[in-house]
Design a protein around this motif. Structure first.
Motif, PDB file in Angstrom:
ATOM      1  N   VAL A   1      33.712   8.360  42.906  1.00 20.51           N
ATOM      2  CA  VAL A   1      33.973   9.768  43.241  1.00 20.51           C
ATOM      3  C   VAL A   1      35.425  10.123  42.968  1.00 20.51           C
ATOM      4  O   VAL A   1      36.285   9.243  42.883  1.00 20.51           O
ATOM      5  CB  VAL A   1      33.741  10.094  44.745  1.00 20.51           C
ATOM      6  CG1 VAL A   1      32.303  10.195  45.101  1.00 20.51           C
ATOM      7  CG2 VAL A   1      34.492   9.149  45.652  1.00 20.51           C
TER       8      VAL A   1
ATOM      9  N   ARG B   1      30.884   9.513  38.336  1.00 12.52           N
ATOM     10  CA  ARG B   1      30.217   8.476  37.551  1.00 12.52           C
ATOM     11  C   ARG B   1      30.563   8.536  36.068  1.00 12.52           C
ATOM     12  O   ARG B   1      30.772   7.520  35.432  1.00 12.52           O
ATOM     13  CB  ARG B   1      28.695   8.550  37.755  1.00 12.52           C
ATOM     14  CG  ARG B   1      28.264   7.948  39.089  1.00 12.52           C
ATOM     15  CD  ARG B   1      26.801   8.138  39.338  1.00 12.52           C
ATOM     16  NE  ARG B   1      26.472   9.562  39.425  1.00 12.52           N
ATOM     17  CZ  ARG B   1      25.238  10.041  39.574  1.00 12.52           C
ATOM     18  NH1 ARG B   1      24.219   9.209  39.634  1.00 12.52           N
ATOM     19  NH2 ARG B   1      25.033  11.332  39.653  1.00 12.52           N
TER      20      ARG B   1
ATOM     21  N   LYS C   1      29.214   5.455  45.340  1.00 14.13           N
ATOM     22  CA  LYS C   1      29.291   5.718  43.891  1.00 14.13           C
ATOM     23  C   LYS C   1      30.711   6.160  43.555  1.00 14.13           C
ATOM     24  O   LYS C   1      31.439   6.649  44.430  1.00 14.13           O
ATOM     25  CB  LYS C   1      28.323   6.863  43.534  1.00 14.13           C
ATOM     26  CG  LYS C   1      26.864   6.534  43.740  1.00 14.13           C
ATOM     27  CD  LYS C   1      26.291   5.867  42.499  1.00 14.13           C
ATOM     28  CE  LYS C   1      24.942   5.208  42.720  1.00 14.13           C
ATOM     29  NZ  LYS C   1      23.891   6.107  43.151  1.00 14.13           N
TER      30      LYS C   1
ATOM     31  N   LYS D   1      33.445  14.779  44.682  1.00 10.58           N
ATOM     32  CA  LYS D   1      32.838  15.094  43.380  1.00 10.58           C
ATOM     33  C   LYS D   1      32.388  13.825  42.653  1.00 10.58           C
ATOM     34  O   LYS D   1      33.079  12.808  42.685  1.00 10.58           O
ATOM     35  CB  LYS D   1      33.845  15.863  42.535  1.00 10.58           C
ATOM     36  CG  LYS D   1      34.264  17.173  43.203  1.00 10.58           C
ATOM     37  CD  LYS D   1      34.493  18.250  42.179  1.00 10.58           C
ATOM     38  CE  LYS D   1      34.692  19.586  42.851  1.00 10.58           C
ATOM     39  NZ  LYS D   1      34.881  20.658  41.872  1.00 10.58           N
ATOM     40  N   ASP D   2      31.260  13.974  42.005  1.00  6.34           N
ATOM     41  CA  ASP D   2      30.655  12.875  41.264  1.00  6.34           C
ATOM     42  C   ASP D   2      31.614  12.366  40.179  1.00  6.34           C
ATOM     43  O   ASP D   2      32.007  13.122  39.286  1.00  6.34           O
ATOM     44  CB  ASP D   2      29.360  13.404  40.615  1.00  6.34           C
ATOM     45  CG  ASP D   2      28.587  12.318  39.906  1.00  6.34           C
ATOM     46  OD1 ASP D   2      29.085  11.175  39.846  1.00  6.34           O
ATOM     47  OD2 ASP D   2      27.483  12.608  39.412  1.00  6.34           O
TER      48      ASP D   2
END
Lengths: 134, 578
Positions: free
Chosen positions: B116, B131, B114, B128-129
């Motif tokens: 990051v 998105r 995903k 860390k996200d």
């Protein structure tokens, strides 16, 4: 007694030479880098808005000294503080007490603060800083 | 000396720190170190650069954070533009932040499932996200958001790909702080392919020397040379944009895809920009010169009177050439708008300009038409170029998907290779000074004018025999391996002589003779050369477009024979020997 002052903050280009100088100021305890600096060059929400420097502006009644539990910070005649590193516990009270954010945490947990020695002024290439006698 | 290497794996979100004193002692740091780490970690040199197998190395050197002008970081990766050795240098605060975090190098491997961003805070690494940060079309905005949500003001570096990197434009750059870039060879696309939006690096480490008194003396000497001598004068005053008028005067300014060498360029000259638009100067960390020139562009809202936006736009010579003269844009505000767009997307300005210049000529010759370009292209039509840049990033059709792979790829597909101005796949910089610049681009390790400064050789020695030109270019490139291992800014190369470098090492309690330095430069050069070979590259005159082989320059008209003679000598003396 010397005091470090701003000559013209709008001239700051953010090079940070003052920070490196501050870490280097004490030849007997010289640090290479910025981790022991009592002055900090920052951008203003990104460099497109310019840069500025933050350092102790020598309060007459320094709140940082009042909240220091060990007297590591003591009011200095003429403003600002005298810092006794060996007494510092790293509690961080002073960091919260300083509203302009001019006390910095070092890697070892103790603090770095401007002692108004003026060493950095000789390395500010663009006339942002000056030393005055009080 | 800092000897820790941080390795980050995006596939399983892990990291580890190891000491590699062995590599640093042997290879100095910077490019010397990064080359070795890349060799060790890049298991398959033939792998697709946009696959998870690609490895990114960022490295600083033994003079970071000790001395002024040691303000650069070297990055190494496999280039998605040229499909071979990728090396790009960036300034800003990156070097300072990596040193403060306690590392000599940061290696990034794998691919994240995903989007990051990674925060490196001293010994800790946080994945860390990202998105909700994906799809932001302005790299300045992404940085502003990260600046607000992450700590480390004043001691950090925000190193990010822009939207062009996300869209895998193969010449997307990495922007650090604002206005500084790992510009060339497509590191932005490698970030994009790894689903990596940004690195935020910070720390509080500082270092000691056993020679503090000598260190302070040498420091002062370097500082004084920087601010008092003429060594940095050009960069201190008008900056690299100072080149525009003299290059134009000597007919060495590439104009309209290198069909002309001179134009009305007064309005986009460094002098005019400084007098009428220069609004601010800023500096990389630890640089007293502050060469970063920022122009102010005040623009009225299209639909509302007395409402203005004010844009701050960084400019340099290469941008003025690539987004100015090369595409026939000679009015300053049009040029600044184009620079701003390229900066916002995170595109390499040189590659973008050269791609647009080729597309314009191909369009005018009828090789491609409006079905491909979607908007009619004409030299000087900045509005059309604004649209074309959007198209390069969004890639709405096959043509722009091809152009986003670079001018070599697009011309192989659509034709017009003879005027597709890339050498060995990298779009050319703006110096039509003579033979050495072009030959230097061919044999330079990253096919960049910064490898060996052929443009300078052309001006000082326009009549060199091909063999002598090769010798001088290679010697210069070897010495530059030392500078980019230290890592110091090339602009300070007149300060950092072998003698001073040796003395500066001494002040850090490291013995390093001038001879040893020169030998290490040669060895690092050879290591890179071997790596390029293993990656499948072999220089050939065919890597140079026809237009350049026979071009008129201030140093005379070039011819293919001269390139062949020089290449034969280079292959025999260097390429085949190692």
């Amino acid at each position: 007694m010397k005091l470090l002052k701003i000559a013209d903050v709008e001239k700051c280009v953010g090079c940070g030479l003052c920070m490196y100088a501050c870490s280097r100021k004490n030849v007997k305890d010289l640090h290479i880098g910025i981790g022991h600096s009592g002055i900090r060059a920052v951008s203003l929400s990104g460099f497109e808005r310019g840069a500025t420097v933050i350092f102790c502006h020598a309060c007459k009644e320094p709140p940082c000294a009042e909240v220091c539990p060990t007297n590591a910070l003591k009011p200095r005649k003429g403003g600002g503080v005298i810092f006794s590193e060996k007494l510092c516990l790293g509690c961080g009270n002073c960091i919260s007490a300083c509203k302009i954010g001019a006390i910095f945490e070092r890697e070892d947990g103790k603090i770095a603060v401007c002692i108004h020695c003026g060493y950095c002024v000789d390395f500010c290439p663009h006339g942002v800083l000056k030393v005055v006698e009080v | 000396m800092i000897d820790s290497i941080l390795s980050i794996n995006l596939t399983d979100y892990s990291y580890e720190v190891e000491s590699r004193e062995d590599l640093i002692e042997r290879w100095i740091g910077g490019i010397g170190l990064a080359t070795q780490l890349f060799k060790e970690r890049m298991k398959d040199l033939k792998a697709d650069p946009l696959s998870e197998k690609n490895v990114i190395v960022f490295a600083i050197g033994p003079f970071t954070p000790a001395y002024p002008y040691a303000s650069k970081t070297v990055s190494v990766f496999k280039s998605p533009l040229t499909n071979e050795f990728g090396e790009s240098h960036g300034g800003g605060r990156t070097a300072m932040a990596i040193a403060s975090a306690g590392y000599s190098a940061i290696v990034i491997e794998g691919v994240s499932d995903k989007p990051v961003y990674v925060v490196i805070d001293g010994e800790k690494v946080y994945f860390k996200d990202g998105r909700s940060l994906k799809g932001i079309r302005d790299s300045l905005i992404l940085a502003r958001i990260l600046a607000e949500i992450e700590k480390g003001r004043g001691i950090r570096s925000i190193i990010r790909a822009g939207y062009a990197g996300e869209r895998l434009v193969r010449f997307a750059c990495i922007t650090t702080e604002t206005y500084r870039h790992f510009g060339r060879l497509g590191l932005g696309a490698v970030f994009g392919s790894k689903n990596l939006l940004a690195l935020v690096v910070m720390g509080k480490k500082s270092y000691k020397t056993d020679n503090p008194r000598l260190y302070r003396e040498v420091y002062k000497e370097i500082y004084r040379l920087g601010v008092e001598s003429d060594a940095m004068r050009k960069y201190h005053l008008i900056g690299t944009a100072e080149n525009v008028l003299p290059l134009n005067e000597m007919r060495a300014l590439p104009v309209k895809n290198l069909t002309e060498f001179q134009t009305e360029c007064e309005d986009i000259s460094g002098e005019t920009l400084a007098e009428t638009r220069l609004g601010r100067r800023i500096a990389c960390s630890h640089c007293p010169t502050a060469c970063i020139h920022i122009a102010t562009l005040r623009e009225e809202y299209e639909e509302e009177k007395y409402f203005y936006k004010t844009l701050m736009i960084g400019y340099d010579y290469e941008l003025i050439y690539a987004l100015g003269s090369m595409i026939g844009v000679t009015e300053k505000d049009s040029l600044l708008r184009l620079i701003h767009k390229v900066e916002s997307y995170g595109l390499d300005a040189i590659s973008t300009g050269v791609c647009l210049a080729w597309a314009t000529e191909a369009f005018k010759r009828g090789i491609i038409d409006v079905d491909e370009t979607l908007t009619p292209l004409d030299f000087g039509d900045w509005r059309a170029y604004m649209e074309a840049i959007d198209n390069l990033v969004f890639q709405p059709n096959e043509f722009y998907r091809s152009l986003a792979k670079g001018v070599r790829f697009a011309s192989q597909k659509y034709g017009g290779q003879e005027f597709a101005l890339a050498i060995a796949g990298n779009e050319i910089p703006g110096y039509n000074t003579g033979f050495s610049v072009y030959f230097g681009l061919l044999i330079g390790m990253r096919h960049s004018h910064l490898d060996n400064a052929g443009y300078s050789l052309d001006q000082k020695h326009p009549d060199l025999k091909p063999e002598n030109a090769v010798e001088r270019l290679v010697r210069e490139e070897m010495w530059r391996q030392v500078l980019s291992s230290l890592v110091v800014c090339f602009f300070s190369r007149n300060i950092y002589t072998p003698q001073l470098v040796s003395k500066a090492f001494n002040a850090l309690a490291i013995e390093m003779s001038e001879d040893e330095l020169i030998k290490k430069g040669e060895e690092i050069y050879m290591e890179k050369l071997k790596l390029k070979k293993e990656m499948g590259y072999k220089p050939s005159v065919g890597d140079i477009p026809e237009r350049i082989l026979n071009i008129s320059t201030p140093a005379g008209k070039l011819n293919e024979k001269r390139f062949e003679t020089a290449l034969e000598y280079y292959m025999q003396e260097y390429w085949e020997r190692f």
